[in-house]
Structures are given as C-alpha cells and as structure tokens.
Design a protein around this motif. Structure first.
Motif: not given
Length: 360
Positions: A326-340
C-alpha cells in the motif's frame, strides 16, 4: 498388595448402563451434511447396571452418542466364563468399526435387540443426521476444538478462494483464547493498554516510488527522488496517513458488516501502533490481562465472534506485506505528482533572449 504389571487386567468401567473393560470400547463417526459428524459408541459389554443392581448383559452394544440412547445390545451373546471377549465378539467389534454409514445403520436395524426410535436408522437415510457437538465433547468422542461457533457468513468468507483471510473452525472458548494471545500495546504512566498492531515500517520495503503497472515515472529522476525522500519527511508521513486513514478516520467494520464496528487509534512514538479502543461501543482497553479476560467473558457470543473476525481481518490488512504494498502505491502516486511539478519548474526556467520569451 501386589504392584500392577502390564499383564494385570484393567478394572472394568461403566459406559451408559454397561460394564466393560476400558479397552473394549470404540467411537465411530460418520460425515453429515452439517458441521458435526454422527457419533456412536461400540463396546463389548460384560454386564449392566439397572436401578443400582447388576444384571447379565454380555455381548456387543451400540450407543447413540448424539441422542444418548441405546441402539442395540447383547449381540453375539456368549458365556465366556470371565475370560474376556469371545472370538466372535472381537470380530464383530472390529467389523462394526470398519463399516460405512448405510452398512452400519443396516446392521443396527436388523439386530433382534434394536430399540427403534432412532430416526436416521429407522428411515434408512443415505446420509445420517447432523451430530450433537456438545454431547460428543462431553463424553470425549469429539475434540473440543471441533466445536464451531462461527456464523454461516463467517464460514462462507473462510471458504472464499478470492479472499486472503482465514477464519477457521473455532469455538467461543478458542476465539477468546486467541484474542487474549494477540499483541498488546502496553502504555506507561497509568494509561490503559490495548490490543494492537505494529505498523512501523522498520524493515526493507520498496521506497523507490516505482511499481509494476503504476504511474509512469522517469528513471533519470531516481537520484532527485531519493534526495527528496531523505530530506522531506512529509512525503513518507503523508503516505502513511493515507494508508491508515481507512482504519482510524471512522469506525472500522470488516467487510462492512453491520453491528461489527471497531474504534481504532494510533499510539506510540511516530504513531507506530494501531490500537483497539472500543468494539461496538464497548471499552476494550484494560489495565492487565485479567481485566481483558473479564471484559471478553461479558461479551455476547455474537460480539466475541465479530471481534475475533475483526482481529483476524486486521492481522492481514495491517500486516507488513500489505502495508509495504500500500505504501509503495502511495509513494508511486506522490512521485508522479512531484515529477510533474519538477518538469513544470524546469520548463519555466528555460527562457531564451529574443523579441519575446520562448519556453519549452
């Protein structure tokens, strides 16, 4: 008095009204369409007690353990002169233990001393009636662990191949024992203790922000992401909060079952534990294990069953494997937003001299 030896005959015992050697009795059971098998006792009787008096009753006897009734007795009756079971009696004793239900019921029904009145034998059913768990446990024919106090709903959940949970056969007593053996958060300074789940992420797990079939992220930004994770603790904290929110923002109900509501909160340093405060509005905190046991004993069978289901569900939902995923999914979403955000900042910084700004 001479000491007993391995050849010393064992003293006779009484089962129902029948006197017999303790080695000359066996339980047989037959599967039913219910949870509890059908049960009978087969014994080689040497006599019987009736109204305090002993009477001759030599031979094979069968007792119905579920209905507490005599099926038949005095089969293969012989005068064995105190020498123990005859060969025919011993053969019949072993033979009966090997029969299937229809052969067994036919054998019983065709004895001269068959008592009648035993429904599934009288009507020649293909499958016997469900047995009586309590009666079988009381006489030792059934292990207490076989008692099943689960509801039909919980049994169906346990049987589902699509669910990652296990809700095996359990009695109220075994449910209470299991709950009491659960991990506990012990508070200091006089605060009450609670059943708890360790949700600390103090083990190896995927912090890269990159998962299979997740949001697409850029490999060239790995170092920037690692630095951000190291320097900006709020990213990790926000991911943890998002994962725990379904459990603590409102009462947790496993499978959204009505009348099963657990109030949970976070405890310990860095909110490293999820603790049970109440179950169905009943305070479940305690000062010691004896107080916990007392509270569990006052709960209804339905609440014990629901609490047991809730604890087992949370054991899976808050396990390391599930939390790491679950945390890996949350961090994936956070990273995608940050990269944008980083990409937008980068494009804004690309300004060239000319009659007007040109940005890429």
């Amino acid at each position: 008095m001479q000491p007993a030896t391995k050849d010393t005959p064992k003293a006779n015992v009484l089962t129902g009204p029948y006197i017999h050697n303790p080695d000359n009795i066996a339980f047989v059971s037959f599967e039913t369409e219910g949870e509890t098998p059908r049960s009978f006792s087969i014994l080689i009787a040497e006599g019987m007690i009736f109204e305090g008096e002993e009477y001759p009753a030599n031979g094979i006897a069968v007792l119905d353990n579920d209905n507490v009734a005599i099926v038949f007795d005095q089969a293969y009756e012989q005068d064995v002169n105190g020498q123990g079971p005859s060969r025919d009696q011993r053969t019949a004793f072993n033979f009966l233990q090997a029969l299937g239900w229809q052969e067994f019921s036919y054998f019983c029904r065709t004895r001269d001393t068959y008592r009648n009145g035993i429904e599934d034998i009288d009507v020649k059913t293909a499958i016997p009636n469900e047995g009586n768990r309590e009666s079988q446990v009381r006489i030792g024919a059934l292990d207490p662990a076989f008692i099943d106090n689960r509801s039909d709903l919980i049994r169906s959940l346990n049987a589902s191949p699509d669910l990652p949970y296990a809700f095996p056969r359990a009695s109220r007593e075994s449910m209470v024992t299991e709950i009491m053996a659960h991990d506990v958060f012990y508070s200091e300074g006089g605060s009450p203790s609670s059943l708890a789940w360790d949700v600390r992420m103090n083990f190896d797990w995927n912090k890269t922000g990159r998962i299979v079939d997740g949001e697409e992220v850029c490999q060239t930004m790995d170092d920037k992401w690692d630095a951000e994770m190291r320097d900006n603790k709020s990213i990790f904290d926000a991911a943890c909060d998002a994962c725990l929110d379904p459990f603590i923002s409102s009462n947790f109900s496993p499978f959204e079952i009505e009348d099963m509501e657990a109030e949970l909160d976070v405890r310990g340093g860095n909110n490293g534990f999820v603790a049970l405060k109440k179950y169905n509005d009943q305070d479940m905190t305690f000062s010691d294990i004896d107080e916990l046991h007392g509270k569990l004993e006052t709960l209804s069978d339905e609440d014990i069953m629901g609490l047991w289901l809730t604890v087992r569900t949370l054991d899976v939902d808050l396990s390391r494997d599930v939390r790491a995923a679950d945390l890996a999914v949350q961090l994936n979403e956070s990273r995608a937003e940050l990269e944008q955000e980083w990409l937008n900042e980068y494009e804004d910084a690309l300004v060239f001299d000319g009659p007007e700004d040109v940005r890429f």
